[in-house]
Design an enzyme around this catalytic site. Structure first.
Site, PDB file in Angstrom:
ATOM      1  N   HIS A 148      19.180 -37.178   9.289  1.00  0.00           N
ATOM      2  CA  HIS A 148      18.367 -38.211   9.933  1.00  0.00           C
ATOM      3  C   HIS A 148      19.190 -39.481  10.143  1.00  0.00           C
ATOM      4  CE1 HIS A 148      14.926 -40.654  10.989  1.00  0.00           C
ATOM      5  NE2 HIS A 148      15.228 -41.499  10.012  1.00  0.00           N
TER       6      HIS A 148
ATOM      7  N   ARG B 289      17.374 -31.866  15.711  1.00  0.00           N
ATOM      8  CA  ARG B 289      18.298 -32.818  15.090  1.00  0.00           C
ATOM      9  C   ARG B 289      19.337 -32.019  14.297  1.00  0.00           C
ATOM     10  NH1 ARG B 289      15.658 -35.575  10.511  1.00  0.00           N
ATOM     11  NH2 ARG B 289      17.069 -34.347   9.218  1.00  0.00           N
TER      12      ARG B 289
ATOM     13  N   TYR C 125      16.133 -30.450   2.274  1.00  0.00           N
ATOM     14  CA  TYR C 125      14.791 -30.077   2.714  1.00  0.00           C
ATOM     15  C   TYR C 125      14.738 -29.065   3.857  1.00  0.00           C
ATOM     16  CZ  TYR C 125      15.887 -33.953   5.951  1.00  0.00           C
ATOM     17  OH  TYR C 125      16.507 -34.792   6.843  1.00  0.00           O
TER      18      TYR C 125
END
Length: 361
Positions: free
Chosen positions: A263, A259, A272
């Site tokens: 998100h 990805r 993160y």
């Protein structure tokens, strides 16, 4: 000690990160270079569409949007392998597969803009596919139910569902593949492993060496695929669909990709995951490897790339305008499509809302 059973998971790849062939046995569709160019053009269209969607959200014209940046080979590979009569049960970012099957960008924009009419796909074969599913993994059960119906009716159709690496930990996913194995259903469950379930990394999502092997306990065929290699994705999908169509049972495919974006537009992945990890993933991204392969074959170049991007920009601008010009539904729509017969308490609320509208509130 005797051995009850042994298992292994095959890994499939045709193009490496630089677009070099790593095996000579290309499938038939990959030898059709005109077709491969069309697949690349759809991948490029999907990337242009995705950038346009993020821009719309940032300017307040869409709600939260789930980007598909980096998933182009996985999604187009899925959609292009399916037959029109098959059924697709997506999650919420498989736009490349949906565009291949006839979903219009304006419908995607309507959905993320808060208008459920975007789920009412107008073109075939998407018209008989399932709507987007934001609840995690519920679409897998919908696909399994469709597969059971196909078997009962004796129809040579296959149900395909997609799920993320995190979603493959949900009970709905396990329930779907279990019934598919127990009843020998024509189901192809595709785990699009993009390495991050929002902020949860793959390494702590499951202790299994592969996610594909989750299908072993269900008695399904399992394979791990380079999800950035559209040739590998398409080949694995074609094989799984053919087995299912011929009554040979379902499959679990793990497409290993990444990805590249957040998100959703409500997320900030920089919180993160490290910059170097993302940089390394860009070096393996799907567009570059297929473009390099096509250029090496002499069927693609920079001029064609820029010309197609211009066409994509025009297409997306037209789709955005169609979305923005769509008249909003009346406020009563929230009451009219919930029950066949509106209960008394909701009817009272409906009348109250109408009275407010009449007064100009």
């Amino acid at each position: 000690m005797s051995i009850a059973a042994k298992f292994e998971i095959e890994y499939l790849q045709y193009l490496d990160a630089e677009g070099k062939q790593v095996r000579k046995d290309l499938p038939a569709f990959a030898k059709d270079l005109d077709h491969m160019v069309e697949l690349y053009k759809l991948m490029l269209s999907t990337r242009v569409f995705d950038a346009k969607s993020v821009a719309l959200q940032r300017t307040g014209k869409l709600g939260t949007y789930a980007s598909c940046l980096g998933h182009e080979a996985a999604h187009v590979g899925i959609g292009s392998a399916m037959k029109p009569e098959d059924v697709f049960a997506p999650s919420y970012r498989e736009y490349g597969a949906q565009l291949y099957r006839g979903v219009q960008p304006r419908e995607v924009y309507m959905y993320w803009g808060g208008d459920e009419r975007g789920n009412d796909y107008q073109k075939e074969p998407a018209r008989h596919d399932f709507a987007w599913s934001v609840p995690i993994a519920t679409q897998c059960l919908h696909a399994a139910g469709s597969a059971l119906a196909f078997k009962i009716r004796g129809e040579k159709r296959v149900a395909v569902c997609t799920i993320g690496d995190g979603g493959s930990s949900k009970g709905d996913f396990y329930g779907a593949i279990n019934i598919a194995g127990a009843q020998n259903l024509p189901l192809v469950a595709v785990i699009v492993n993009n390495q991050w379930a929002i902020s949860v990394p793959r390494k702590i999502q499951s202790g299994a060496p592969t996610l594909a092997q989750k299908g072993i306990a269900a008695g399904l065929y399992c394979i791990q695929v380079d999800g950035n290699d559209i040739i590998a994705v398409r080949k694995a999908m074609e094989d799984a669909l053919e087995r299912a169509r011929n009554g040979e049972g379902g499959s679990v495919l793990e497409l290993v990709t990444y990805r590249l974006g957040d998100h959703t537009t409500a997320d900030d992945a920089r919180r993160y995951r490290g910059e170097q990890e993302v940089k390394d993933a860009w070096a393996k991204e799907p567009m570059k490897r297929l473009r390099n392969w096509l250029v090496d074959k002499g069927v693609w170049d920079d001029a064609k790339e820029e010309a197609w991007k211009a066409e994509c920009d025009e297409w997306m601008d037209n789709e955005v305008n169609a979305y923005l010009e769509t008249k909003t539904q009346p406020v009563t729509a929230m009451f009219d499509y919930t029950f066949a017969e509106v209960p008394a308490d909701l009817a009272k609320q409906r009348d109250y809302v109408l009275s407010l509208e009449t007064k100009g509130h």
